[in-house]
Every structure is written in structure tokens, then in C-alpha cells.
Design a protein around this motif. Structure first.
Motif, PDB file in Angstrom:
ATOM      1  N   ILE A 100      31.996  51.054  36.061  1.00 31.76           N
ATOM      2  CA  ILE A 100      31.271  49.857  36.512  1.00 31.76           C
ATOM      3  C   ILE A 100      32.170  48.634  36.408  1.00 31.76           C
ATOM      4  O   ILE A 100      32.245  47.809  37.329  1.00 31.76           O
ATOM      5  N   PHE A 101      32.879  48.514  35.287  1.00 35.14           N
ATOM      6  CA  PHE A 101      33.792  47.391  35.092  1.00 35.14           C
ATOM      7  C   PHE A 101      34.907  47.417  36.133  1.00 35.14           C
ATOM      8  O   PHE A 101      35.226  46.396  36.748  1.00 35.14           O
ATOM      9  N   ALA A 102      35.501  48.598  36.362  1.00 30.37           N
ATOM     10  CA  ALA A 102      36.579  48.714  37.338  1.00 30.37           C
ATOM     11  C   ALA A 102      36.076  48.441  38.753  1.00 30.37           C
ATOM     12  O   ALA A 102      36.768  47.793  39.543  1.00 30.37           O
ATOM     13  N   MET A 103      34.865  48.904  39.075  1.00 29.38           N
ATOM     14  CA  MET A 103      34.300  48.654  40.395  1.00 29.38           C
ATOM     15  C   MET A 103      34.104  47.153  40.628  1.00 29.38           C
ATOM     16  O   MET A 103      34.399  46.627  41.699  1.00 29.38           O
ATOM     17  N   TYR A 104      33.648  46.458  39.594  1.00 31.39           N
ATOM     18  CA  TYR A 104      33.450  45.019  39.700  1.00 31.39           C
ATOM     19  C   TYR A 104      34.782  44.315  39.933  1.00 31.39           C
ATOM     20  O   TYR A 104      34.892  43.455  40.806  1.00 31.39           O
ATOM     21  N   LEU A 105      35.809  44.700  39.177  1.00 30.91           N
ATOM     22  CA  LEU A 105      37.118  44.068  39.341  1.00 30.91           C
ATOM     23  C   LEU A 105      37.723  44.361  40.707  1.00 30.91           C
ATOM     24  O   LEU A 105      38.286  43.475  41.350  1.00 30.91           O
ATOM     25  N   ILE A 106      37.602  45.614  41.159  1.00 31.87           N
ATOM     26  CA  ILE A 106      38.161  45.976  42.465  1.00 31.87           C
ATOM     27  C   ILE A 106      37.431  45.236  43.579  1.00 31.87           C
ATOM     28  O   ILE A 106      38.048  44.737  44.521  1.00 31.87           O
ATOM     29  N   THR A 107      36.109  45.117  43.457  1.00 30.67           N
ATOM     30  CA  THR A 107      35.334  44.392  44.463  1.00 30.67           C
ATOM     31  C   THR A 107      35.710  42.925  44.479  1.00 30.67           C
ATOM     32  O   THR A 107      35.893  42.324  45.548  1.00 30.67           O
ATOM     33  N   LEU A 108      35.840  42.341  43.308  1.00 34.71           N
ATOM     34  CA  LEU A 108      36.213  40.932  43.216  1.00 34.71           C
ATOM     35  C   LEU A 108      37.606  40.707  43.783  1.00 34.71           C
ATOM     36  O   LEU A 108      37.822  39.785  44.588  1.00 34.71           O
ATOM     37  N   PHE A 109      38.546  41.544  43.407  1.00 31.87           N
ATOM     38  CA  PHE A 109      39.915  41.418  43.892  1.00 31.87           C
ATOM     39  C   PHE A 109      39.995  41.681  45.392  1.00 31.87           C
ATOM     40  O   PHE A 109      40.664  40.965  46.130  1.00 31.87           O
ATOM     41  N   GLY A 110      39.280  42.724  45.863  1.00 30.27           N
ATOM     42  CA  GLY A 110      39.274  43.021  47.288  1.00 30.27           C
ATOM     43  C   GLY A 110      38.641  41.905  48.100  1.00 30.27           C
ATOM     44  O   GLY A 110      39.108  41.566  49.189  1.00 30.27           O
ATOM     45  N   GLY A 111      37.567  41.320  47.577  1.00 29.79           N
ATOM     46  CA  GLY A 111      36.938  40.185  48.262  1.00 29.79           C
ATOM     47  C   GLY A 111      37.863  38.991  48.336  1.00 29.79           C
ATOM     48  O   GLY A 111      37.929  38.298  49.357  1.00 29.79           O
ATOM     49  N   PHE A 112      38.587  38.746  47.257  1.00 27.64           N
ATOM     50  CA  PHE A 112      39.544  37.647  47.257  1.00 27.64           C
ATOM     51  C   PHE A 112      40.636  37.871  48.298  1.00 27.64           C
ATOM     52  O   PHE A 112      40.982  36.970  49.059  1.00 27.64           O
ATOM     53  N   LEU A 113      41.165  39.106  48.342  1.00 24.34           N
ATOM     54  CA  LEU A 113      42.205  39.401  49.327  1.00 24.34           C
ATOM     55  C   LEU A 113      41.677  39.301  50.752  1.00 24.34           C
ATOM     56  O   LEU A 113      42.352  38.791  51.640  1.00 24.34           O
ATOM     57  N   ARG A 114      40.467  39.778  50.955  1.00 21.67           N
ATOM     58  CA  ARG A 114      39.869  39.707  52.297  1.00 21.67           C
ATOM     59  C   ARG A 114      39.637  38.260  52.708  1.00 21.67           C
ATOM     60  O   ARG A 114      39.941  37.871  53.824  1.00 21.67           O
ATOM     61  N   PHE A 115      39.141  37.458  51.791  1.00 12.66           N
ATOM     62  CA  PHE A 115      38.909  36.050  52.081  1.00 12.66           C
ATOM     63  C   PHE A 115      40.225  35.346  52.382  1.00 12.66           C
ATOM     64  O   PHE A 115      40.334  34.560  53.305  1.00 12.66           O
TER      65      PHE A 115
END
Length: 127
Positions: A100-115
Motif C-alpha cells: 500500500i505504501f509503495a503503491m501510494y509512492l509510485i502513484t504520487l511519483f507517476g502523477g508528478f512525472l505525468r504532470f
């Protein structure tokens, strides 16, 4: 080819179950229980009962079965409960929390890169 895949999967499953038996044995040794055969014969049945979908994540049912089966090998009920619950924590709960923690970090990081990528690509819209 299907037979070879079946045999390889069966061997991997046996190795995984045997590792859980060793894990139970070493946790039992932490509680001063030195009976490998109790875990070798009793714990596969505990893992089998874990598949019964009666409770959430098998909690309670697995521990009760461990108490019942390992008591036949004169392992105290508190040790059987603790070993069973610790195996659940180490093999299921902690990896789930980490996931869950890793999924949150990957989503946050992926969203930042996408943005950031969209912002760079669509810069002419901002002018």
C-alpha cells in the motif's frame, strides 16, 4: 510442455510450503520449542485451513487450528497461537502494508512525472 510446467509449478509450491514450515519451526525455537516434526506434520494442515473463506484473512480460524493441531505434539497453546499469528504478520500483513505504501509512492511519483511531462509538452497553450 504442459506437463513440464505443471511439475515446475508443483516443485515451486512445495519449496514455498516447506519454507513456511521452516519459518514456523524457527519461530517455535524462539519460544523454546524444538520439535521440527510438529511443524512438518501439523503446519501444512494449518495452511490448508487458511484457504477456508470463513473469516477475514483467515484470522482466528488459522490460529485455532494451529492450537488444536500443534497441541497434539505437546506444543503449548500460547506458542501455537503466537507462531501462527507471526507467520500471518510476516507473510501477509507486512507485505500488504508495504505494498500500500509503495503503491501510494509510485502513484504520487507517476502523477508528478505525468504532470511535468504534460506541462512541458503543452507549454504553447500557456502563452
Amino acid at each position: 510442455m504442459e506437463r513440464k510446467i505443471f511439475i515446475v509449478n508443483l516443485l515451486i509450491t512445495f519449496v514455498a510450503y516447506f519454507l513456511v514450515v521452516f519459518e514456523g519451526y524457527f519461530l517455535g525455537k524462539a519460544f523454546d520449542i524444538d520439535n521440527f516434526f510438529a511443524f512438518l506434520y501439523g503446519y501444512p494442515l494449518v495452511m490448508l485451513v487458511n484457504l477456508v473463506p470463513m473469516t477475514i484473512a483467515g484470522l482466528g480460524l488459522r490460529e485455532g487450528t494451529a492450537i488444536l493441531l500443534l497441541n497434539k505434539f505437546s506444543i503449548p497453546s500460547n506458542v501455537a497461537f503466537n507462531v501462527s499469528f507471526l507467520i500471518f504478520l510476516l507473510n501477509t500483513a507486512l507485505p500488504a502494508i508495504w505494498g500500500i505504501f509503495a503503491m501510494y509512492l509510485i502513484t504520487l511519483f507517476g502523477g508528478f512525472l505525468r504532470f511535468y511531462k504534460i506541462g512541458v509538452m503543452d507549454r504553447h497553450y500557456l502563452e
